[in-house]
Design a protein around this motif. Sequence first.
Motif, PDB file in Angstrom:
ATOM      1  N   UNK A 192      11.403 -18.262  20.453  1.00 54.42           N
ATOM      2  CA  UNK A 192      12.346 -19.242  20.994  1.00 54.42           C
ATOM      3  C   UNK A 192      13.720 -19.100  20.357  1.00 54.42           C
ATOM      4  N   UNK A 193      13.753 -18.813  19.047  1.00 57.14           N
ATOM      5  CA  UNK A 193      15.046 -18.586  18.394  1.00 57.14           C
ATOM      6  C   UNK A 193      15.720 -17.334  18.949  1.00 57.14           C
ATOM      7  N   UNK A 194      14.923 -16.306  19.249  1.00 56.69           N
ATOM      8  CA  UNK A 194      15.468 -15.072  19.813  1.00 56.69           C
ATOM      9  C   UNK A 194      16.049 -15.333  21.202  1.00 56.69           C
ATOM     10  N   UNK A 195      15.365 -16.172  21.981  1.00 53.39           N
ATOM     11  CA  UNK A 195      15.892 -16.554  23.297  1.00 53.39           C
ATOM     12  C   UNK A 195      17.285 -17.154  23.149  1.00 53.39           C
ATOM     13  N   UNK A 246       7.593 -32.604  21.870  1.00 53.57           N
ATOM     14  CA  UNK A 246       6.664 -33.405  21.061  1.00 53.57           C
ATOM     15  C   UNK A 246       5.273 -32.779  21.053  1.00 53.57           C
ATOM     16  N   UNK A 247       4.810 -32.320  22.221  1.00 55.65           N
ATOM     17  CA  UNK A 247       3.507 -31.661  22.284  1.00 55.65           C
ATOM     18  C   UNK A 247       3.492 -30.394  21.426  1.00 55.65           C
ATOM     19  N   UNK A 304       0.811 -23.480  22.896  1.00 58.46           N
ATOM     20  CA  UNK A 304       2.175 -23.464  22.363  1.00 58.46           C
ATOM     21  C   UNK A 304       3.053 -22.463  23.087  1.00 58.46           C
ATOM     22  N   UNK A 305       2.510 -21.313  23.425  1.00 56.05           N
ATOM     23  CA  UNK A 305       3.325 -20.342  24.163  1.00 56.05           C
ATOM     24  C   UNK A 305       3.593 -20.821  25.592  1.00 56.05           C
ATOM     25  N   UNK A 306       2.639 -21.515  26.186  1.00 51.57           N
ATOM     26  CA  UNK A 306       2.884 -22.094  27.513  1.00 51.57           C
ATOM     27  C   UNK A 306       4.002 -23.129  27.440  1.00 51.57           C
ATOM     28  N   UNK A 307       3.981 -23.962  26.411  1.00 48.14           N
ATOM     29  CA  UNK A 307       5.045 -24.942  26.218  1.00 48.14           C
ATOM     30  C   UNK A 307       6.378 -24.249  25.949  1.00 48.14           C
ATOM     31  N   UNK A 308       6.353 -23.198  25.126  1.00 44.52           N
ATOM     32  CA  UNK A 308       7.589 -22.496  24.798  1.00 44.52           C
ATOM     33  C   UNK A 308       8.227 -21.886  26.038  1.00 44.52           C
ATOM     34  N   UNK A 356      -5.292 -17.593  31.889  1.00 50.21           N
ATOM     35  CA  UNK A 356      -4.955 -17.380  33.301  1.00 50.21           C
ATOM     36  C   UNK A 356      -3.722 -18.196  33.681  1.00 50.21           C
ATOM     37  N   UNK A 357      -3.687 -19.461  33.237  1.00 50.37           N
ATOM     38  CA  UNK A 357      -2.568 -20.339  33.585  1.00 50.37           C
ATOM     39  C   UNK A 357      -1.248 -19.782  33.058  1.00 50.37           C
ATOM     40  N   UNK A 358      -1.255 -19.334  31.780  1.00 51.06           N
ATOM     41  CA  UNK A 358      -0.028 -18.772  31.220  1.00 51.06           C
ATOM     42  C   UNK A 358       0.367 -17.496  31.955  1.00 51.06           C
ATOM     43  N   UNK A 359      -0.598 -16.622  32.208  1.00 47.27           N
ATOM     44  CA  UNK A 359      -0.287 -15.371  32.902  1.00 47.27           C
ATOM     45  C   UNK A 359       0.214 -15.626  34.318  1.00 47.27           C
ATOM     46  N   UNK A 360      -0.310 -16.661  34.969  1.00 44.08           N
ATOM     47  CA  UNK A 360       0.106 -16.982  36.349  1.00 44.08           C
ATOM     48  C   UNK A 360       1.559 -17.415  36.392  1.00 44.08           C
ATOM     49  N   UNK A 361       2.037 -18.023  35.303  1.00 41.08           N
ATOM     50  CA  UNK A 361       3.437 -18.460  35.253  1.00 41.08           C
ATOM     51  C   UNK A 361       4.385 -17.322  34.925  1.00 41.08           C
ATOM     52  N   UNK A 362       3.829 -16.228  34.391  1.00 39.02           N
ATOM     53  CA  UNK A 362       4.692 -15.132  33.951  1.00 39.02           C
ATOM     54  C   UNK A 362       4.604 -13.907  34.839  1.00 39.02           C
TER      55      UNK A 362
END
Length: 612
Positions: free
Chosen positions: A307-310, A280-281, A263-267, A218-224
């Motif tokens: 991230x490399x594609x970005x 670091x996380x 990891x995807x949330x951090x990315x 939910x948290x990740x989806x809420x940011x996107x």
Amino acid sequence: MSRPAPSSADDPAQRLSRLLFWFLFVAGSGLIITAALPYPTIRPLGDALSRDGSLDLLTAALWAALQTLLAGGGIFFLILAFLIRRYPRTVFSVLKWLRGNLTTALQNLPAETQAALKDGLHSLRQREFWLPALLLFLLGLILRIFFVHVPMEHDEAYTFSVFAVQPLRLGLSDYHYPNNHLFHTLLVHLSYRLFGIQPWTVRLPALLAGSLLAPFGYWLARRLYTAEAARLAGLSIALAPVLVDYSVNARGYTLLALFTLWNFTLAVSLSRKGNSFLWLLLAIFGALGLYTVPVFVYSLAMVYFWMAFIWLSGRLPPVRRATFPLALFVSGSLTLTLAGLFYLPVFLNSGVSAVIANQWIEPVAREWFLPTLQSRLSETWQEWTHAVHPVLVGLYLIGWFAGWFFHRRLSTLSVPLQVGLLILPVIVFIQRPNPWAKIWLFLVPLMLLWASAGLTFLLQTVLPLRWRKSTLVVIALVMLAGSGIWVAQQAPLGEKRFGDVEQAVRYLKNEVQEGDVVIITAPEDAPLWYYFYQYEVPQELIRRDVPFRRAFVLVSTAHQQTLEQVIRERGPDYGFFDFSTVRRLAGFGHMDVYLIEADHQAIERYYGSSAP
């Protein structure tokens, strides 16, 4: 009077370039020469360096894998040596730039740690974040608790009985079988030591990780995406039967799914704003995922590829475009370094080949790879969609494709996270693994998240506002009702929670005496080992190399076993039994319990004495 220009010998760039050139040239040449040595030549050299004169971990299969790594490393070093020789001043400037950026990152780490924690706490204080996340966590936890007492399965029982129950110095260094998900094993060991041996304590790490998938999804989806998409995504993850099943199976796969979401949330955060603490996380979660199960490399490949594609697509702010690849490289290197340190006890005790060259990860033969892949993909689809109504499956499929094709209209990201999926076929076709369904569980929360976003977008596009909300409520109610029916039909409540093997152990506990043995074979052997621990039945009863008076033989009719087969596979020598005394004592579902007396004369002749 003007000062003379410094000679090339006094130029720092020239001196450093010469040192680096010769170091890399010698190292690269040495690696290539070493890689060219055949196994019969290198094995004696390894034995000579070993304390006992025999380096057993250096197998032919391991050396074949190392040859490729050594040759690649040697070629890479020689290319660097050539570049340094050809462009010394440029290399010197790059090294100064690298040192400056790394120093700045370390200096900024305390402040950026504080800033990241402050942002996280700020989000948690917002009612629209913490309240739905808390409700989703409780919903997922309650649903999973209904199933936490399902009968113990082979792999989770083996994990506990062979690894987690041992002292940590043994359990975390034994990798004779990749069933040992090391970080998960550590958590299970701590859980049962704190709370005792019960199914829920053995399954607690997987249970909590599975319950946390919904709020973090939910948290990740809420940011996107929109709030509606986030709520539907969280609800879908909380109720997904496949995620419920793995949440009550004491394995490390729900941990991999949770690390993937983190990891995807951090990315996503790092694609918007640099922060040393978040980098670091990312390295720490990546290392812990690899320490849990090495197949987490697929998840890491997705994150780093995205991230490399970005960066390659030029979607980063110009001020960060130059330092982003460096941060990616440092984070990835730190991930591998930490994972290597975590695995060090395994490398020293079981050997490197136990992790990177065991028989379970060997490539499938080329002629069998495509049929195997097709079969495994079919199994994966069946596992993902079991106990889900076909109409819901169809809706979510439509939503998934909509989430991909209409990404720019429904997300705040410039590049969809789904791009990370593109690297997986490349790795699979190069590696040619046997891709069991369970290794792809980490994808399920992401797939549901993307499907929920696409589905809410389609509803928003097609339906008026009042109908859209009503439709989402109907979908949510249908999913909740379906989960309720599933729980009522499948949950092991009351006496249903005692499986066939557990019932047999409960019976044996009151029947076995001194001098008895218990005989059982795969796949029911590992669950029996676990239940012996839970019900405090002596493990010595399972030994096959001691004199005995009576033998209790457990035969599984579900696996078409026979009494003679079980004894030959896992019992003492066939000649130690008096088969004229065989009698069936009880049956528990598919488990039949037989009693057979020993041939006491044969026991006395072999052991020199009769059984106690």
